[in-house]
Design a protein around this motif. Structure first.
Motif, PDB file in Angstrom:
ATOM      1  N   GLN A  18     -23.778 -27.864   0.225  1.00 27.57           N
ATOM      2  CA  GLN A  18     -22.607 -27.905  -0.710  1.00 27.57           C
ATOM      3  C   GLN A  18     -21.245 -28.260  -0.055  1.00 27.57           C
ATOM      4  OE1 GLN A  18     -22.918 -28.527  -3.872  1.00 27.57           O
ATOM      5  NE2 GLN A  18     -25.074 -27.741  -4.561  1.00 27.57           N
ATOM      6  N   VAL A  19     -20.514 -28.977  -0.622  1.00 25.73           N
ATOM      7  CA  VAL A  19     -19.333 -29.334  -0.300  1.00 25.73           C
ATOM      8  C   VAL A  19     -18.416 -28.862  -1.424  1.00 25.73           C
ATOM      9  CG1 VAL A  19     -17.481 -31.018   0.389  1.00 25.73           C
ATOM     10  CG2 VAL A  19     -19.623 -30.966   1.438  1.00 25.73           C
ATOM     11  N   GLN A  20     -17.125 -28.365  -1.013  1.00 19.83           N
ATOM     12  CA  GLN A  20     -16.138 -28.027  -2.543  1.00 19.83           C
ATOM     13  C   GLN A  20     -15.037 -28.722  -1.929  1.00 19.83           C
ATOM     14  OE1 GLN A  20     -17.742 -25.244  -0.806  1.00 19.83           O
ATOM     15  NE2 GLN A  20     -19.533 -25.553  -2.367  1.00 19.83           N
ATOM     16  N   LEU A  21     -14.260 -29.188  -2.831  1.00 21.37           N
ATOM     17  CA  LEU A  21     -13.017 -30.134  -2.611  1.00 21.37           C
ATOM     18  C   LEU A  21     -11.771 -29.229  -3.451  1.00 21.37           C
ATOM     19  CD1 LEU A  21     -14.441 -33.572  -2.816  1.00 21.37           C
ATOM     20  CD2 LEU A  21     -14.056 -32.234  -0.758  1.00 21.37           C
ATOM     21  N   VAL A  22     -10.894 -29.269  -2.960  1.00 19.02           N
ATOM     22  CA  VAL A  22      -9.733 -28.934  -3.585  1.00 19.02           C
ATOM     23  C   VAL A  22      -8.459 -29.718  -3.453  1.00 19.02           C
ATOM     24  CG1 VAL A  22      -7.970 -27.066  -3.942  1.00 19.02           C
ATOM     25  CG2 VAL A  22     -10.327 -26.310  -3.549  1.00 19.02           C
ATOM     26  N   GLU A  23      -7.718 -30.281  -4.400  1.00 22.96           N
ATOM     27  CA  GLU A  23      -6.874 -31.120  -4.348  1.00 22.96           C
ATOM     28  C   GLU A  23      -5.599 -30.616  -4.756  1.00 22.96           C
ATOM     29  OE1 GLU A  23      -9.725 -34.285  -6.526  1.00 22.96           O
ATOM     30  OE2 GLU A  23      -9.230 -32.590  -7.419  1.00 22.96           O
ATOM     31  N   SER A  24      -4.499 -31.003  -4.190  1.00 17.64           N
ATOM     32  CA  SER A  24      -3.196 -30.659  -4.630  1.00 17.64           C
ATOM     33  C   SER A  24      -2.185 -31.749  -4.398  1.00 17.64           C
ATOM     34  CB  SER A  24      -2.778 -29.334  -3.770  1.00 17.64           C
ATOM     35  OG  SER A  24      -2.579 -29.839  -2.407  1.00 17.64           O
ATOM     36  N   GLY A  25      -0.931 -31.778  -5.171  1.00 16.47           N
ATOM     37  CA  GLY A  25      -0.121 -32.521  -4.757  1.00 16.47           C
ATOM     38  C   GLY A  25       0.476 -33.387  -5.831  1.00 16.47           C
ATOM     39  N   GLY A  26      -0.378 -33.473  -6.987  1.00 16.72           N
ATOM     40  CA  GLY A  26       0.181 -34.647  -8.088  1.00 16.72           C
ATOM     41  C   GLY A  26       1.247 -33.807  -8.549  1.00 16.72           C
ATOM     42  N   GLY A  27       1.732 -34.697  -9.728  1.00 13.58           N
ATOM     43  CA  GLY A  27       2.849 -34.463 -10.625  1.00 13.58           C
ATOM     44  C   GLY A  27       3.679 -35.750 -11.181  1.00 13.58           C
ATOM     45  N   LEU A  28       4.678 -35.434 -11.584  1.00  6.36           N
ATOM     46  CA  LEU A  28       5.762 -36.508 -12.258  1.00  6.36           C
ATOM     47  C   LEU A  28       6.616 -36.980 -11.305  1.00  6.36           C
ATOM     48  CD1 LEU A  28       6.523 -38.009 -14.654  1.00  6.36           C
ATOM     49  CD2 LEU A  28       7.793 -35.878 -15.274  1.00  6.36           C
ATOM     50  N   VAL A  29       6.801 -38.486 -11.199  1.00  8.86           N
ATOM     51  CA  VAL A  29       7.687 -38.949 -10.389  1.00  8.86           C
ATOM     52  C   VAL A  29       8.263 -40.206 -11.092  1.00  8.86           C
ATOM     53  CG1 VAL A  29       6.062 -40.173  -8.835  1.00  8.86           C
ATOM     54  CG2 VAL A  29       8.151 -39.795  -7.877  1.00  8.86           C
ATOM     55  N   GLN A  30       9.455 -40.652 -10.741  1.00 11.29           N
ATOM     56  CA  GLN A  30      10.155 -41.820 -11.171  1.00 11.29           C
ATOM     57  C   GLN A  30       9.434 -42.959 -10.452  1.00 11.29           C
ATOM     58  OE1 GLN A  30      14.328 -41.188 -11.046  1.00 11.29           O
ATOM     59  NE2 GLN A  30      14.071 -40.717 -13.356  1.00 11.29           N
ATOM     60  N   ALA A  31       9.457 -44.272 -10.727  1.00 10.29           N
ATOM     61  CA  ALA A  31       9.157 -45.406 -10.400  1.00 10.29           C
ATOM     62  C   ALA A  31       9.897 -45.430  -8.955  1.00 10.29           C
ATOM     63  CB  ALA A  31       9.535 -46.341 -11.247  1.00 10.29           C
ATOM     64  N   GLY A  32       9.344 -45.923  -7.837  1.00 15.30           N
ATOM     65  CA  GLY A  32       9.792 -46.116  -6.578  1.00 15.30           C
ATOM     66  C   GLY A  32       9.893 -44.797  -5.834  1.00 15.30           C
ATOM     67  N   GLY A  33       9.399 -43.763  -6.405  1.00 18.27           N
ATOM     68  CA  GLY A  33       9.453 -42.528  -5.600  1.00 18.27           C
ATOM     69  C   GLY A  33       8.067 -42.418  -4.861  1.00 18.27           C
ATOM     70  N   SER A  34       8.006 -41.093  -4.408  1.00 16.40           N
ATOM     71  CA  SER A  34       6.827 -41.016  -3.583  1.00 16.40           C
ATOM     72  C   SER A  34       6.171 -39.478  -3.870  1.00 16.40           C
ATOM     73  CB  SER A  34       7.149 -40.900  -1.987  1.00 16.40           C
ATOM     74  OG  SER A  34       7.773 -42.284  -1.531  1.00 16.40           O
ATOM     75  N   LEU A  35       4.859 -39.461  -3.628  1.00 15.34           N
ATOM     76  CA  LEU A  35       3.931 -38.222  -3.678  1.00 15.34           C
ATOM     77  C   LEU A  35       2.848 -37.990  -2.514  1.00 15.34           C
ATOM     78  CD1 LEU A  35       3.399 -37.830  -7.468  1.00 15.34           C
ATOM     79  CD2 LEU A  35       4.684 -36.228  -6.165  1.00 15.34           C
ATOM     80  N   ARG A  36       2.554 -36.993  -2.221  1.00 18.28           N
ATOM     81  CA  ARG A  36       1.650 -36.967  -1.281  1.00 18.28           C
ATOM     82  C   ARG A  36       0.459 -35.974  -1.825  1.00 18.28           C
ATOM     83  NH1 ARG A  36       1.362 -33.155   4.229  1.00 18.28           N
ATOM     84  NH2 ARG A  36       0.465 -34.698   5.983  1.00 18.28           N
ATOM     85  N   LEU A  37      -0.840 -36.468  -1.686  1.00 18.68           N
ATOM     86  CA  LEU A  37      -1.761 -35.616  -2.284  1.00 18.68           C
ATOM     87  C   LEU A  37      -2.449 -35.086  -0.920  1.00 18.68           C
ATOM     88  CD1 LEU A  37      -3.276 -38.009  -4.887  1.00 18.68           C
ATOM     89  CD2 LEU A  37      -1.491 -36.192  -5.398  1.00 18.68           C
ATOM     90  N   SER A  38      -3.207 -34.025  -1.229  1.00 23.60           N
ATOM     91  CA  SER A  38      -3.929 -33.512  -0.323  1.00 23.60           C
ATOM     92  C   SER A  38      -5.394 -32.980  -0.783  1.00 23.60           C
ATOM     93  CB  SER A  38      -3.291 -32.179   0.418  1.00 23.60           C
ATOM     94  OG  SER A  38      -2.166 -32.419   0.741  1.00 23.60           O
ATOM     95  N   CYS A  39      -6.369 -33.239   0.003  1.00 25.75           N
ATOM     96  CA  CYS A  39      -7.542 -32.679  -0.438  1.00 25.75           C
ATOM     97  C   CYS A  39      -8.217 -31.919   0.722  1.00 25.75           C
ATOM     98  CB  CYS A  39      -8.371 -34.027  -0.879  1.00 25.75           C
ATOM     99  SG  CYS A  39     -10.349 -33.555  -1.145  1.00 25.75           S
ATOM    100  N   ALA A  40      -8.715 -30.559   0.520  1.00 28.76           N
ATOM    101  CA  ALA A  40      -9.227 -29.916   1.589  1.00 28.76           C
ATOM    102  C   ALA A  40     -10.771 -29.505   1.250  1.00 28.76           C
ATOM    103  CB  ALA A  40      -8.538 -28.323   1.541  1.00 28.76           C
ATOM    104  N   ALA A  41     -11.635 -29.850   1.977  1.00 31.58           N
ATOM    105  CA  ALA A  41     -12.955 -29.857   2.162  1.00 31.58           C
ATOM    106  C   ALA A  41     -13.527 -28.239   2.421  1.00 31.58           C
ATOM    107  CB  ALA A  41     -13.713 -30.866   2.581  1.00 31.58           C
ATOM    108  N   SER A  42     -14.411 -27.682   2.151  1.00 30.24           N
ATOM    109  CA  SER A  42     -14.928 -26.414   2.480  1.00 30.24           C
ATOM    110  C   SER A  42     -16.548 -26.492   2.232  1.00 30.24           C
ATOM    111  CB  SER A  42     -14.474 -25.427   1.829  1.00 30.24           C
ATOM    112  OG  SER A  42     -14.708 -25.166   0.526  1.00 30.24           O
TER     113      SER A  42
END
Length: 120
Positions: free
Chosen positions: A1-25
């Motif tokens: 089995q593999v478990q995945l945990v995501e983080s980094g989503g949210g609200l941003v204005q057009a033209g902006g940036s976000l960084r998502l992360s996904c860690a597997a265990s």
């Protein structure tokens, strides 16, 4: 089995940036590819980006969906079994639930998803 945990989503204005992360265990040694898909309301799930978790330390094969090429970058930290999605020049049409996916030779696994909302 593999478990995945995501983080980094949210609200941003057009033209902006976000960084998502996904860690597997779990059985991380069995993972061949990791990446991101997204699904907007009323639309089908689509590929955002996938990356090869093996191979050379300095280079990893990756593939991107047409709508994000040139704006999004996927990267990996193989020792930490983590992938990152750097999203730049975000557009309102990038609004969706972004889900991490891990692919092994036997099956694939999904994370719980993280909401990305881009306001105009």
């Amino acid at each position: 089995q593999v478990q995945l945990v995501e983080s980094g989503g949210g609200l941003v204005q057009a033209g902006g940036s976000l960084r998502l992360s996904c860690a597997a265990s779990g059985r991380t040694s069995s993972i061949n590819f990791m990446g991101w898909y997204r699904q907007a309301p009323g639309k089908q799930r689509e590929l955002v980006a996938l990356i090869d978790m093996g191979g050379s330390t300095n280079y990893a094969d990756s593939v991107y969906g047409d709508s994000v090429k040139g704006r999004f970058t996927i990267s990996r930290d193989s020792p930490r079994n983590t992938v990152y999605l750097q999203m730049n020049s975000l557009k309102p049409e990038d609004t969706a639930v972004y889900s991490c996916k891990a692919v092994t030779t036997e099956m694939y696994y999904w994370g719980q998803g993280t909401q990305v909302t881009v306001s105009s």
